[in-house]
Design an enzyme around this catalytic site. Structure first.
Site, PDB file in Angstrom:
ATOM      1  N   ALA A 207       0.825  -1.213   0.000  1.00 51.54           N
ATOM      2  CA  ALA A 207       0.000   0.000   0.000  1.00 51.54           C
ATOM      3  C   ALA A 207       0.862   1.267   0.000  1.00 51.54           C
ATOM      4  O   ALA A 207       2.094   1.208   0.099  1.00 51.54           O
ATOM      5  CB  ALA A 207      -0.919  -0.018   1.215  1.00 51.54           C
ATOM      6  N   HIS A 208       0.202   2.388  -0.085  1.00 50.60           N
ATOM      7  CA  HIS A 208       0.869   3.688  -0.146  1.00 50.60           C
ATOM      8  C   HIS A 208       1.738   3.926   1.088  1.00 50.60           C
ATOM      9  O   HIS A 208       1.372   3.594   2.202  1.00 50.60           O
ATOM     10  CB  HIS A 208      -0.167   4.811  -0.271  1.00 50.60           C
ATOM     11  CG  HIS A 208      -1.170   4.859   0.819  1.00 50.60           C
ATOM     12  ND1 HIS A 208      -1.027   5.656   1.916  1.00 50.60           N
ATOM     13  CD2 HIS A 208      -2.341   4.201   0.980  1.00 50.60           C
ATOM     14  CE1 HIS A 208      -2.071   5.502   2.693  1.00 50.60           C
ATOM     15  NE2 HIS A 208      -2.889   4.622   2.163  1.00 50.60           N
ATOM     16  N   ASN A 209       2.917   4.508   0.831  1.00 48.98           N
ATOM     17  CA  ASN A 209       3.836   4.932   1.892  1.00 48.98           C
ATOM     18  C   ASN A 209       4.473   3.794   2.681  1.00 48.98           C
ATOM     19  O   ASN A 209       5.123   4.036   3.703  1.00 48.98           O
ATOM     20  CB  ASN A 209       3.143   5.914   2.859  1.00 48.98           C
ATOM     21  CG  ASN A 209       2.789   7.224   2.175  1.00 48.98           C
ATOM     22  OD1 ASN A 209       1.744   7.333   1.545  1.00 48.98           O
ATOM     23  ND2 ASN A 209       3.678   8.205   2.274  1.00 48.98           N
TER      24      ASN A 209
ATOM     25  N   SER B  30       1.719   2.830   5.113  1.00 52.03           N
ATOM     26  CA  SER B  30       2.696   3.479   5.988  1.00 52.03           C
ATOM     27  C   SER B  30       3.472   2.521   6.885  1.00 52.03           C
ATOM     28  O   SER B  30       4.222   2.978   7.754  1.00 52.03           O
ATOM     29  CB  SER B  30       2.044   4.569   6.849  1.00 52.03           C
ATOM     30  OG  SER B  30       1.476   5.557   6.026  1.00 52.03           O
TER      31      SER B  30
END
Lengths: 323, 323, 323
Positions: free
Chosen positions: C224-226, C244
């Site tokens: 996922a993002h980050n 994250s």
């Protein structure tokens, strides 16, 4: 536009026509959902109310309907197995509905050394690599990738986005670094297999990754290098099989099942959804849980697990008093 | 190259400008990560240290900052909701950053009978089949497949590699062999839906597989034939829904959740990550586990489960002494 | 057609040739599977029977074979590490076997602002977006999508259908409706990374999603993002990491593992297949289960769990008698 006459349906499913055979249908649906222009089917007396209320103008019914009041003003078709006959009618509709391109679409990329059998359709966006062989009468939907040396039998359906023949996940780790083990094997898909959308089936390290005749694979399934799957298996969505595992014939793997590598799963085994398999499975076993246990035991254990609060409270009291 | 003036940001987010409005920013980031050329936001007093140390030259701050020492030498913008205003700034940056092609890219394949609304962008490598309909102002990223008859509403975003309308996984098994049930239904996606990369949403056997307005679907999710999903749901990555399940409105399914077929999930239910749902779910229920139980009970049971060694030892002693 | 002489193999793996160096092999396989035309390897005395029976005409053997009767009539090659030498031979075969196109295939779509390093191969059907940068000597297999701004290092392999840089799954929910948070960050893949088929790695909301040097990612993994992943990690098929989360170096995530967002996974941690991680993980920890516990404890608890019926029966008796 779909257009089927009741008499043609009756003839196709070898049923007995009761009522007006010149009535036309434009589709098919369950008793509850069907519109006036659709055909439906009735196969179980628990749906007797739905049969009375259905808007479908043509209904497939079983040969034995003793006691059941049949609805008025409809065309009925008596058949030995209404569900099976309904699937045949869906096939008739599908033939009118589908507009497959012919042969290999020019927007597919096929390497010159690949061979593609007669009657096979390759949709736009597909990639068929060096020395790949695809049999007769296959449907290869858009954006499928068949890497080099992949072999696909006859009457195979591969849904969009599936990738066959990507490198197996194999590394030799030396001093904490992972060095690629080249994957020189291939993927073999036997006849009558269906492979879902965005499935991945990796090529073998050496030798073959193989899927047996008649096996049906749902979407987003992962099959690792050197896995062998037998005939007539069902592998439901998002299941994953690690490297070199051997699956027998007529095995069912539920959705999101995970199987570790180098195992043997016996013929006819049934693994319930989300189960995790860490050991060989006997033929005919029915398993559930992560790690998996026999289904009946797993359900009992889950029931007792649900009472752990009660057990724990009693245990605290007993311990205080007697230990 | 991004270039935004602080005064233009203040005006766009309807904020109160404190300091030099002619300062330009070239990006945005959290307080810790932001460079001198970026904008950030402060919304919670627990980040007061980060606010003092941030390099960001422009910071969005809340209207109430009583007691908080505001950093010197920066341009500040007071807004009712800094997080929300930050999302708006990301939108401003995104408008400068993105370079969407216009309309249907020539390297996409669109069947002549398909229709595509005004303002919709179709990237290279997409396949849009016979009779598919795509609404207005949609973004269809590269290599998306929309099979025949699929219907997509307005302002829908479909990420790369997603496959809509592949055949549902339906077979009639006779004497151990699985015969394909033709899948003549379709997929309907309502307005304002977002669909993640490599998602699969299968066409219905008959009728529709439907995703309701405003629902957001993460990557690698599987939605089987005849599933209906309501409005404003969140379906997190790698979740899977089996055939004919009905999901209400504002439901959240965590990552890797699995739901068996023919169930009803009530409005507002929340299913925690990796849970397995085998029964209908009441509206508003919060569940966890495989099989899933009410979240609070599941956490208690897990805590007691962690003490099973202790319980087992006492049980052995009690059994010896008293049974 | 593969054609390797035994003497050339011996020289390439720096081994000692015993027997006829002019013998040619056309492939390689395990001792049991190898045909007469193939090379194999023997590395462990438990395979001594297989060594005697193998059809392979050339076999890699270890330097110490004291006591082991070596098979007659074969060409043997003594090496310090037969498994490692076998991997090298697979590499020699692979060089003869593979037919990569040169450079960027005309059926790939590359935005003019993207840059692609020398020696990199981009297969048909790939999409490489605005400002994307791909390093030297990479293999980008068919239908891979690299969205705008994605950065890929040198010697990176990306398998078919992988999507890098799709929008992160980020929404601000106001009054029950989910509003998109624009995702303006990017994806960075360091050198020597391998990414499996149909993997999804989302762009960051702001900043970067990053995969460290030497990390190997199997098929259908979701990042996922980050998320930040360190060096030399192994991430097995269908694992998923939420937004994250920070993963250290040399971490192993088993198949179908799920990790919630905003966690830290310490260097060298090993998470067994299907585990669910809801808390930070210490360096070197070995965990199993959902939710995960230390592996040894998890296995003990599972063993006791299997005896819950027995415990429950005794508890019922004790309760009746003593409470």
């Amino acid at each position: 536009m779909i257009h089927l006459l009741a008499k043609d349906v009756a003839s196709a499913v070898k049923g007995e026509l009761l009522g007006d055979g010149s009535v036309a249908v434009e589709g098919a649906a369950g008793l509850d959902e069907a519109s006036e222009k659709e055909l439906s089917f009735f196969h179980n007396t628990k749906y007797i109310d739905a049969l009375q209320k259905t808007k479908a103008r043509v209904v497939l019914i079983p040969q034995q309907t003793n006691g059941t009041t049949l609805p008025q003003g409809k065309t009925l078709i008596r058949v030995p197995n209404p569900q099976w006959a309904f699937a045949q009618v869906l096939g008739l509709i599908d033939q009118q509905r589908q507009h497959h391109p012919k042969g290999v679409h020019p927007k597919a990329h096929v390497e010159p050394s690949a061979t593609i059998g007669a009657g096979t359709v390759v949709y736009p966006g597909c990639y068929i690599g060096h020395n790949a062989r695809v049999g007769k009468d296959c449907l290869i939907y858009p954006n499928v990738v068949l890497r080099e040396d992949t072999e696909v039998g006859d009457q195979v359906i591969i849904h969009a986005g599936a990738v066959l023949g990507a490198d197996g996940y194999g590394f030799a780790t030396l001093e904490g670094r992972h060095h690629k083990i080249p994957q020189i094997g291939r993927v073999v898909i036997e006849n009558d297999v269906e492979i879902g959308a965005n499935v991945t089936i990796d090529r073998a390290t050496t030798g073959e990754t193989r899927v047996g005749t008649g096996t049906k694979i749902d979407n987003l399934v992962h099959i690792a290098h050197n896995v062998h799957i037998g005939r007539d298996c069902l592998i439901v969505a998002q299941a994953g099989l690690a490297g070199s595992t051997k699956v027998g014939h007529r095995v069912t793997l539920g959705g999101q099942v995970g199987i570790v590598g180098h195992l043997t799963i016996g013929d006819g085994a049934v693994i319930a959804a989300q189960s995790g398999i860490m050991n060989d499975v006997e033929p005919g076993a029915v398993l559930f849980g992560s790690p998996a246990r026999p289904h009946k035991q797993a359900m009992k254990l889950q029931a007792i697990y649900g009472r752990l609060e009660e057990i724990y409270d009693a245990f605290i009291q007993l311990k205080k008093k007697y230990l």
